[in-house]
Motif scaffolding. Structure first.
Motif, mmCIF file in Angstrom:
data_model
loop_
_atom_site.group_PDB
_atom_site.id
_atom_site.type_symbol
_atom_site.label_atom_id
_atom_site.label_comp_id
_atom_site.label_asym_id
_atom_site.label_seq_id
_atom_site.Cartn_x
_atom_site.Cartn_y
_atom_site.Cartn_z
ATOM 1 N N ARG A 142 42.829 29.218 21.567
ATOM 2 C CA ARG A 142 44.192 28.706 21.444
ATOM 3 C C ARG A 142 44.477 28.351 19.989
ATOM 4 O O ARG A 142 43.659 27.711 19.331
ATOM 5 C CB ARG A 142 44.376 27.470 22.323
ATOM 6 N N ALA B 63 47.858 33.231 17.658
ATOM 7 C CA ALA B 63 47.901 32.953 19.096
ATOM 8 C C ALA B 63 47.998 34.256 19.879
ATOM 9 O O ALA B 63 47.333 34.436 20.905
ATOM 10 C CB ALA B 63 49.080 32.042 19.419
ATOM 11 N N GLY C 180 44.548 34.596 21.547
ATOM 12 C CA GLY C 180 44.754 33.932 22.824
ATOM 13 C C GLY C 180 44.200 34.690 24.015
ATOM 14 O O GLY C 180 43.576 34.083 24.900
ATOM 15 N N HIS D 202 49.713 27.644 23.802
ATOM 16 C CA HIS D 202 49.354 28.698 22.849
ATOM 17 C C HIS D 202 50.539 28.962 21.919
ATOM 18 O O HIS D 202 51.671 29.126 22.385
ATOM 19 C CB HIS D 202 49.030 30.010 23.573
ATOM 20 N N ALA E 167 39.565 26.525 19.633
ATOM 21 C CA ALA E 167 40.913 26.057 19.313
ATOM 22 C C ALA E 167 41.065 25.954 17.804
ATOM 23 O O ALA E 167 40.144 25.545 17.099
ATOM 24 C CB ALA E 167 41.184 24.702 19.960
#
Length: 249
Positions: A181, A172, A176, A236, A138
């Motif tokens: 994320r 993202a 992603g 996201h 993340a």
């Protein structure tokens, strides 16, 4: 519903020696993450680390003066050497000179974009591909509400954070699909060491929002911690306003 338990993860937080960055580091440590606090001031950084450790958390300090690609990549290498694989990156470092456009020279422009745009860009370039290879991770970028609307005296700062918001969405889309994320938080006026010189101006600015007051650093940090954890597993490319309602009103 997933809880925010970050045990077994390593988080790198830039700008972590004071203000929002420090509050984020504390919040992540409280949830079990090994937090690497990056900043320029060794004294403040080591004090923050001691406070986290005394509260039962795990933390280390990395001195970093983020100004170019080389310094960003060096921080990434140091973080991986000290903490192993980095699972969470929080780009909280930022500089925010206010003033009329004509008051800023090229040195100001370069300094703002170096910290607010270039450093996050190359930290992501250095750390996120490895997250993608592991299939998880993340990134949370800390922006500002004035990236969303025009305000006098905010052209330089606001435009740099608007660039970071676009990078958030682009990353993202890019990472992603491989499990990383990338999101952002846009704070409103927040009472920190950095905004203390604003005095009553901070209160006047905050009064324009429905909340009618400045945020605390911890209120902003709670949003960052949420986006960093599994409770936000389906989030996201979001740019979350945490501005007391200023951009909604």
């Amino acid at each position: 519903m997933p809880t925010i338990d970050m045990s077994g993860t390593t988080a790198l937080v830039t700008g972590a020696t004071s203000g929002i960055g420090r509050a984020v580091a504390v919040g992540l440590a409280q949830r079990g993450a090994h937090v690497l606090l990056a900043g320029r001031d060794r004294g403040r950084g080591e004090a923050a680390v001691r406070a986290i450790r005394e509260a039962g958390g795990t933390a280390d300090f990395l001195r970093a003066d983020l100004r170019d690609e080389a310094s960003a990549r060096e921080l990434a290498r140091s973080a991986e050497a000290l903490g192993g694989a980095v699972d969470v990156l929080v780009n909280a470092a930022g500089v925010f000179p206010f003033g009329p456009t004509e008051s800023h020279g090229e040195a100001d422009f370069d300094a703002v974009y170096a910290v607010n745009v270039k450093a996050p860009f190359f930290l992501v370039a250095a750390l996120v591909p490895a997250m993608a290879e592991r299939g998880r991770g993340a990134v949370v970028n800390v922006g500002t509400m004035v990236a969303e609307f025009g305000a006098p005296g905010m052209a330089l700062y606001g435009s740099s954070k608007a660039a970071l918001n676009l990078l958030t969405k682009a990353w993202a889309a890019e990472y992603g699909p491989r499990g990383v994320r990338v999101n952002a938080v846009n704070p409103g006026p927040t009472r920190t060491e950095g905004t203390a010189p604003m005095g009553e101006q901070l209160d006047r600015l905050a009064a324009l929002a429905p909340a009618g007051r400045p945020a605390t650093a911890e209120e902003i940090a709670s949003a960052v911690v949420y986006l960093a954890g599994d409770a936000a597993s389906f989030v996201h490319g979001a740019v979350l306003p945490v501005d007391g309602g200023r951009t909604a009103a």
